[in-house]
Each structure stands twice: as C-alpha cells, then as structure tokens.
Write an enzyme that holds these catalytic residues in place. Sequence first.
Site, PDB file in Angstrom:
ATOM      1  N   SER A   1      -7.938   4.057   8.032  1.00  0.00           N
ATOM      2  CA  SER A   1      -6.685   4.817   7.879  1.00  0.00           C
ATOM      3  C   SER A   1      -6.647   5.557   6.545  1.00  0.00           C
ATOM      4  CB  SER A   1      -5.482   3.875   7.962  1.00  0.00           C
ATOM      5  OG  SER A   1      -5.388   3.301   9.231  1.00  0.00           O
TER       6      SER A   1
ATOM      7  N   LYS B   1       0.802  -1.226   0.000  1.00  0.00           N
ATOM      8  CA  LYS B   1       0.000   0.000   0.000  1.00  0.00           C
ATOM      9  C   LYS B   1       0.840   1.286   0.000  1.00  0.00           C
ATOM     10  CE  LYS B   1      -3.906  -2.107   2.409  1.00  0.00           C
ATOM     11  NZ  LYS B   1      -4.678  -2.144   3.669  1.00  0.00           N
TER      12      LYS B   1
ATOM     13  N   ARG C   1     -15.865  -3.937  10.224  1.00  0.00           N
ATOM     14  CA  ARG C   1     -16.723  -2.743  10.259  1.00  0.00           C
ATOM     15  C   ARG C   1     -18.051  -2.956   9.568  1.00  0.00           C
ATOM     16  NH1 ARG C   1     -11.707   0.729   8.176  1.00  0.00           N
ATOM     17  NH2 ARG C   1     -11.673  -1.196   6.970  1.00  0.00           N
TER      18      ARG C   1
HETATM   19  O1  PNS Z   1      -4.354  -3.116   8.038  1.00  0.00           O
HETATM   20  P1  PNS Z   1      -4.459  -4.051   6.871  1.00  0.00           P
HETATM   21  O2  PNS Z   1      -3.698  -3.474   5.698  1.00  0.00           O
HETATM   22  O3  PNS Z   1      -5.871  -4.388   6.536  1.00  0.00           O
HETATM   23  O4  PNS Z   1      -3.719  -5.413   7.312  1.00  0.00           O
HETATM   24  C1  PNS Z   1      -3.548  -6.480   6.377  1.00  0.00           C
HETATM   25  C2  PNS Z   1      -2.650  -7.571   6.971  1.00  0.00           C
HETATM   26  C3  PNS Z   1      -1.357  -6.994   7.481  1.00  0.00           C
HETATM   27  C4  PNS Z   1      -3.377  -8.237   8.117  1.00  0.00           C
HETATM   28  C5  PNS Z   1      -2.398  -8.626   5.854  1.00  0.00           C
HETATM   29  O5  PNS Z   1      -2.014  -7.951   4.703  1.00  0.00           O
HETATM   30  C6  PNS Z   1      -1.320  -9.634   6.219  1.00  0.00           C
HETATM   31  O6  PNS Z   1      -1.518 -10.449   7.097  1.00  0.00           O
HETATM   32  N1  PNS Z   1      -0.176  -9.567   5.522  1.00  0.00           N
HETATM   33  C7  PNS Z   1       0.954 -10.454   5.752  1.00  0.00           C
HETATM   34  C8  PNS Z   1       1.235 -11.346   4.549  1.00  0.00           C
HETATM   35  C9  PNS Z   1       0.393 -12.609   4.617  1.00  0.00           C
HETATM   36  O7  PNS Z   1       0.468 -13.380   5.558  1.00  0.00           O
HETATM   37  N2  PNS Z   1      -0.412 -12.806   3.560  1.00  0.00           N
HETATM   38  C10 PNS Z   1      -1.328 -13.917   3.471  1.00  0.00           C
HETATM   39  C11 PNS Z   1      -2.595 -13.562   4.238  1.00  0.00           C
HETATM   40  S1  PNS Z   1      -3.947 -14.435   3.710  1.00  0.00           S
END
Ligand code: PNS
Length: 178
Positions: A134, A47, A96
């Site tokens: 955010s 992002k 949410r």
């Molecule tokens: O605040 P966000 O951007 O909604 O959080 C997303 C997050 C960090 C929870 C997700 O992108 C994540 O867990 N990323 C780590 C990489 C990973 O494990 N990917 C497979 C998940 S199915």
Amino acid sequence: MSEKEWKRIALVPGTFDPVTLGHLDLIIRASSLFDEVIVAVLENSAKSPWFSAEGRVLMVQRETASLKNVRVVRFSGLLVDLADKEGAEVVVRGVRGGADLEYETVMARMNAHLRPSLDTVFLPASPQLSHIASRLVREIAYLGGSVQGLVSEKVALAVETRAEEKRAENAFSRGGDR
Ligand code: PNS
C-alpha cells in the site's frame, strides 16, 4: 452428512490504505480455507492513513462483495480482543518475503503470548503480486505514476483523487513554492 456445528473463523487484519490486489488475493485464498473470514480494518493506525477508516472499510466491502463468507469490520485496540469478540481462532497474514516473515513472526508470537488460543497462519504472497505494498501504491500515485495492476480500477480512481488532494495540501503547506 450432518451439518458442521462450529465454524472456523479467521481474521484478516490490516490497515488497507488502500486495499491492493495483493490484499484481495489473500482474502480470496483465506475465504476458501476458512468457513468465515472477517477482514479487520485498523481504525487509528499510527501510520496516519490517507483514507479514513470508513473509506477503507467501504473500499474493502466493495472489493469483496462477491465473497459470501467474507465480512468487513472496523476495529481499534488489540487484535486479540477483536478475536475474542468475533469468536475467531486464526489470524491470516500474507508474507511477501524475508522482511515480512521476520516482522510477522514477532507479531504472531506476541498475539499468541496475549491469547494462546489464537494462532496465526502465514500465506505466501502470490509471486505475481509480491511486489505490491500500500505504501508504494500511495507513493507512486503521489508522484503521478500509474497504479494500474496494483489495485482495482475503482480503488485506483480513489487513490488518484486522494493523491491530487495530498499534492495540493503539501503545496499550500510549503507556501506554494513548488
Ligand atoms: O496492514 P498492516 O499495517 O501491516 O496491519 C498491521 C496490523 C493491523 C495487523 C497490526 O498493527 C495490529 O494487529 N494492530 C492492532 C493492535 C495490536 O493488537 N497490537 C499488538 C499486535 S502484536
């Protein structure tokens, strides 16, 4: 009563760009449900975060300093690997509304596919905070609006300063035409 020999550890992962009052509500609620909560700040988010990983970790640390069973870590790579490393059994995510639920369900099932021992708990966002995201906080600050009531006062200051930098960067990259 004998002391419990094991701790139930939960991960609260996210980008936290920036940490909002909605995130803090979720972390506080998770901290009362689990023995230990690890807030996991994703480092290299696709992002293109406004704030560096260090900055986001510091912001979350400052905002959660009074919660004694909460720790903040920075991570990259798979969440399931972090869960293994930290001994966490549960991921906590806030929901949410319908769109969140759809997205979060897929992510929870994918994490369970990768690590069947890791479960996800969804907490419904508190109604008075369920409009906070955010992305919207950044957009409002960029466009000169007030982010009061969406983030803490300290985070608001950081967001407003960053918004000013972003506006300046964009003005230069457009050749100063606006
Ligand atoms: O605040 P966000 O951007 O909604 O959080 C997303 C997050 C960090 C929870 C997700 O992108 C994540 O867990 N990323 C780590 C990489 C990973 O494990 N990917 C497979 C998940 S199915």
